[in-house]
Each structure stands twice: as C-alpha cells, then as structure tokens.
Design a protein around this motif. Sequence first.
Motif, short mmCIF file in Angstrom:
data_model
loop_
_atom_site.label_atom_id
_atom_site.label_comp_id
_atom_site.label_asym_id
_atom_site.label_seq_id
_atom_site.Cartn_x
_atom_site.Cartn_y
_atom_site.Cartn_z
N GLY A 114 91.79 63.81 35.48
CA GLY A 114 91.66 65.43 35.65
C GLY A 114 90.33 65.73 35.20
N GLN A 115 89.75 66.77 35.80
CA GLN A 115 88.64 67.52 35.42
C GLN A 115 89.23 68.78 34.71
OE1 GLN A 115 86.34 69.68 38.18
NE2 GLN A 115 84.49 69.09 37.21
N ILE A 116 88.88 68.92 33.36
CA ILE A 116 89.36 70.12 32.60
C ILE A 116 88.27 71.25 32.61
CG2 ILE A 116 90.21 70.61 30.40
CD1 ILE A 116 91.98 68.58 32.31
N VAL A 117 88.76 72.32 33.10
CA VAL A 117 87.57 73.31 33.28
C VAL A 117 87.77 74.55 32.73
CG1 VAL A 117 86.80 74.64 35.32
CG2 VAL A 117 87.15 72.29 35.76
N VAL B 251 91.71 62.58 47.28
CA VAL B 251 92.27 62.78 45.98
C VAL B 251 91.99 61.49 45.25
CG1 VAL B 251 94.19 64.33 46.51
CG2 VAL B 251 94.65 61.77 46.93
N THR B 252 91.13 60.65 45.65
CA THR B 252 90.73 59.52 45.01
C THR B 252 89.07 59.25 44.97
OG1 THR B 252 91.08 58.17 46.78
CG2 THR B 252 92.81 58.22 45.22
N LEU B 253 88.83 58.66 46.19
CA LEU B 253 87.29 58.28 45.98
C LEU B 253 86.22 59.33 46.16
CD1 LEU B 253 85.23 56.02 45.54
CD2 LEU B 253 85.31 55.48 48.03
N ASN B 254 86.55 60.31 47.23
CA ASN B 254 85.80 61.45 47.41
C ASN B 254 85.55 62.26 46.04
OD1 ASN B 254 85.80 60.48 49.73
ND2 ASN B 254 86.09 62.40 50.92
N GLY C 172 93.47 72.18 43.22
CA GLY C 172 94.50 72.66 43.11
C GLY C 172 94.77 73.84 42.44
N SER C 173 93.49 74.68 42.14
CA SER C 173 93.79 75.74 41.31
C SER C 173 94.64 77.00 42.25
CB SER C 173 92.42 76.56 41.02
OG SER C 173 91.79 76.82 42.22
N ILE D 153 93.13 61.92 41.22
CA ILE D 153 92.20 62.46 40.28
C ILE D 153 92.23 64.02 40.53
CG2 ILE D 153 89.90 62.92 39.32
CD1 ILE D 153 89.27 60.12 40.63
N ALA D 154 92.38 64.90 39.44
CA ALA D 154 92.75 66.31 39.49
C ALA D 154 91.48 67.03 39.13
CB ALA D 154 93.89 66.79 38.82
#
Length: 437
Positions: free
Chosen positions: A144-147, A364-367, A331-332, A90-91
């Motif tokens: 992904g979370q689109i911000v 990069v997954t559950l957290n 990853g910004s 997840i991003a």
Amino acid sequence: MKKFNIYLIMAILVISGNSFAQQTPAAKQSEPITIVGATAHLGNGEIIENSLIILEDGKIAEVIAKSLTKRQYPGKIINAEGKHVYPGIIAPNSTLGLVEIAAVKATQDEDEMGEMLPNIRSLIAYNAESKIVESMRPNGVLLGQIVPRGGRISGTSSIVQFDAWNWEDAVVKENDGLHINWPDSYQRGRWWRGEDPDLKANKEYQEDVQELSDFFISAKAYLEGKRDYKNLPYLAMETVFSGDKKVFVHVDGEKEILDVVQFKKEHGLKNVVIVGGYYALDVAETLKNNDIPVLVTRPHSTPEEDYEDYDYPYKLANLLNEKGVLVAIEGSGQMERMNSRNLPFYAGTVAAYGMDKEEALKLVTLNTAKILGIDEHYGSLEKGKSATLFISEGDALDMRGNILSHAFIDGREVSLETHQTELWKRYSKKYKDQESE
C-alpha cells in the motif's frame, strides 16, 4: 494495596496488548518454493494455464507453463491444481496504519496542522501493528501507498508491504510522492452553518491556486539560492523538482484538471498523477497527451449528479483506459481503510461493466505499480521480480472465489490469520455445535 492495583493494571495492559497484536511477521525465505499446476494470472494481461512458478531468495526464479520443463521441482512444493495465482494487490492513496479507530482521536495520525507541509512524512507514523492492516492480507492486498491527509499540500507518502515489525521493516519505497489537495472552482455551502447548500462559484479559487503557485516559486528560488537558513518545507521540494518524487494531485473537476495540467507545465513538473479524477473522462485526450495517469476513485460509489448514468462510477476506469490513459483504482472515501480490502472486487466490478478481466486485474496490480514507480519489482508475475503473490481457490476478483490458501511477500509466506478470521472460526464452531445438539 496501591502497589497491587498497579501490578494488576500492568498485567491487564500486557495481556490486552498481546491479544490485540498482529500476527508475527514471517521469517525470510529459507528454501525454494515451487507452485505447481495453478492458473497464473500474470497481471500484465496474460494467463498461463497449468503453470510452474518457482520462488527463490524472495524473487520469482521461474514462471512458465508446466509442460515446458521436465526439471525436478526444487524445495517446498505446493500443489495448486485447480487454483489461481495472482500478483499481490496494491492499495494506492491509502491511510492504512495511520488511523486505527476513527472515533478515537488518539488513534488518528493522518493529518498535521498547517497548509503547505511537503516535509511531513507519513511513513514514520505508519503503525505496522494495525489490526486493519492485518485484515488486508486474506483478500490478497499485500502492499500500500500510505498517504497523509489535510492542508493544501498534505505531505509525502511512502509505499509499504503489509507484514512487518515496524515502519522501517515495512518500507518498499520511501518518500515516493508529494500530495496536493487542489482547490475547487465550485463549492457547496455548509448547511450545518446555515449556508446555502447549492453549488456556487468559489470566489477564492484563483487566489488559492496562486498561493500554491507562489509556494512552488519560492521553494525553487530557495533551492537555487544560497540556502543560508534551513527551511524544511522548501528542502522537501527538491526531489519534486528533480522528478524523483511524483506529484499526486487530488482533484475531480474538469476545469481543475486542466488547471493542473497548466500548473505542471508552468513549474516544469516531470511526474504528475491525478487522484480521484471523477470528471477526467471529459479531458482524457489532454491527460493522455501530457502523460498524466489517473488513480480513479473507487467504483463502488454513487453518481455525483442526477443526469449521470447510474453505472458511471463502475465503468469510468474502463472508459479512461479506452482513451489511452494509464489508469488504476484507489479506494479513498467513507470507511476507506476497512474498504481497502475490497480492491480486488472493485476491479471485478469494472470487469463486469465492460473491461476484459485480465485488463481489470492490472487496475490493482501492474498499472498501480507503474503509477507508483515500483513496477520494476512488483505488480506482475515475471522472472526476477519480487515473489509477492497469492494463491486463491477461485477468481480473486469475485468475492465468491477470493479464498486464499497461501500468500507471499518477498518470498516470505505470510499469515492469513487475523482477529476477524479468529472470530469467524469461533462463532462458526458455536453454531455448528448448536446444530449438532
């Protein structure tokens, strides 16, 4: 002649559009899928060797050790002996799908004019046909979370999956969080304007913080009042005060983070997340005590100050984790959209600098799923959760082993072909043919 030219231009545009289009999204899962024999990395810190994973109706129906059952394997069978299965990566804090070509302004849709913009929604600007989004899947980055970016309050993010026809199909969680760019207490002069580039106190810091606080106070007063006129920014704050929408505060400094904690208390905010948090380690105890997680800036960065350890960015996530802070990796930064595909390798770097590898996978997954509020359905390989996962030839946190054979989003087997894989195959063939001559 003019009519012929118009038709010719239209034909070229259609052909060009088709050549640049994303792979057709996968159809809904129509039969059970059984993955047999892989090493399953559950994403919660556990591993199952020689596993049996069954996917049914877009969900994980079973994930157990193969030796624990003699049942007949249902549906399509994938022999994954010697391979590894991981939950989809997840991003968070991403602008994927909002900008296609940074140098072409017409393809940029990540920022709006104004300062206080909680009503701006990134979701409706998300381009599911983005060729950059498509390139995430071959590395296992499936959500992904689109911000939005810019302003003091940038707007509201949403969470999407990366195999969709449009933003309506893509959405996993709509309007999940509000994004605030916290002011800096210290600033460097803008050298390109002839200002002194040295670090100096920001004389307007308290004023900027007060302006933000005043906005929250005014929004709350409006929502508790008659609402006799429509104020879209204030209306968008209703779910912030109720706690349904998380507040992601983009901030790095120690003093600033402490001020965010105080801001949280003053305005009764229930769900606050620190994004970046470069100096969060200095106030880790405070963050833990106030139940504030951190999306740590990407490890593949250089230290900010000369006196810092050269590997400080590599080990920051682990150091915060050891202090009891819930941590994930974002990853910004420079070339952030293209580099989002490196999320598994960011986690691998953290593992190389002290963290257990299965704990690093959680970054990069559950957290990430917990911080974004989607852990009920995503982030780990557990019975009843979404069948969003991938099969890798080797260690997915190592670029040498991250070679995907299959990927699934909600049980749909998605394409791993992209414009980049097509070019790789084309030029591989070219040079192989030259060698054989």
